[in-house]
Design a protein around this motif. Structure first.
Motif, PDB file in Angstrom:
ATOM      1  N   ASN A   1      -3.148   6.779   6.714  1.00 24.52           N
ATOM      2  CA  ASN A   1      -4.452   6.409   7.272  1.00 24.52           C
ATOM      3  C   ASN A   1      -4.931   5.025   6.863  1.00 24.52           C
ATOM      4  O   ASN A   1      -5.515   4.302   7.679  1.00 24.52           O
ATOM      5  N   ASP A   2      -4.707   4.637   5.621  1.00 29.25           N
ATOM      6  CA  ASP A   2      -5.127   3.305   5.196  1.00 29.25           C
ATOM      7  C   ASP A   2      -4.306   2.220   5.894  1.00 29.25           C
ATOM      8  O   ASP A   2      -4.824   1.154   6.232  1.00 29.25           O
TER       9      ASP A   2
ATOM     10  N   LYS B   1      -5.453   1.373   9.608  1.00 30.76           N
ATOM     11  CA  LYS B   1      -6.561   0.426   9.765  1.00 30.76           C
ATOM     12  C   LYS B   1      -6.052  -1.008   9.827  1.00 30.76           C
ATOM     13  O   LYS B   1      -6.499  -1.798  10.659  1.00 30.76           O
TER      14      LYS B   1
ATOM     15  N   LEU C   1       0.825  -1.211   0.000  1.00 27.05           N
ATOM     16  CA  LEU C   1       0.000   0.000   0.000  1.00 27.05           C
ATOM     17  C   LEU C   1       0.863   1.267   0.000  1.00 27.05           C
ATOM     18  O   LEU C   1       0.582   2.222  -0.714  1.00 27.05           O
TER      19      LEU C   1
END
Length: 165
Positions: A129-130, A133, A64
């Motif tokens: 932010n991703d 999680k 990511l």
């Protein structure tokens, strides 16, 4: 690699916990075999499956963010794994060994909770932010595993060890 920026520190910590999780994956089968309590062995088996998912999540974070992990070995986990080997070598199979294995497993969980907490805080500061999680999901799993181990100890594991001694 010299750590010079917050992102460098994040990558270092992520690399460290990735190494730790891989070491745990190798150590858990030994703990399963060393346990005399079927509930404890089942808890270790469940954690082995969970750890595979945690490694997968770490790999997702790497993908990511488009980063590369560093090739390092988590010295802290290496020490904790070594302690578990000593327990297995020095304590006869039975309730006392099980109590010691629970304690050792909780040391591992506490290390992981601290590590993931740190990594989550760094990710937040960096605006990942991703990734947060994914990392937070693992942090919650580590806390739940610690709670399960506490329950195993308090629901008879430690008493069984006291009765056996």
């Amino acid at each position: 690699m010299a750590v010079k920026t917050l992102e460098d520190l994040f990558i270092h910590e992520l690399s460290d916990i990735h190494s730790a999780e891989r070491q745990i994956t190798k150590a858990l089968p030994r703990l399963i075999r060393a346990s005399s309590n079927p509930e404890l062995a089942a808890a270790f088996e469940a954690h082995l499956e969970e750890t595979a998912g945690q490694i997968e999540r770490l790999d997702q974070v790497v993908e990511l963010l488009g980063i590369r992990l560093k090739r390092i070995k988590c010295a802290a986990m290496e020490g904790l794994v070594e302690e578990s080997k000593e327990v297995i070598d020095e304590i006869e199979k039975g309730p006392l060994r099980d109590a010691a294995l629970i304690g050792g497993a909780q040391k591992v969980e506490h290390y992981e909770i601290a590590s993931y907490g740190t990594i989550c805080a760094l990710a937040k500061q960096l605006g990942y932010n991703d990734a947060i999680k994914l990392l937070q999901a693992t942090l919650e799993e580590e806390k739940a595993t610690d709670a399960k181990l506490t329950l195993l100890a308090e629901s008879g594991g430690n008493q069984d060890a006291a009765d056996a001694g």
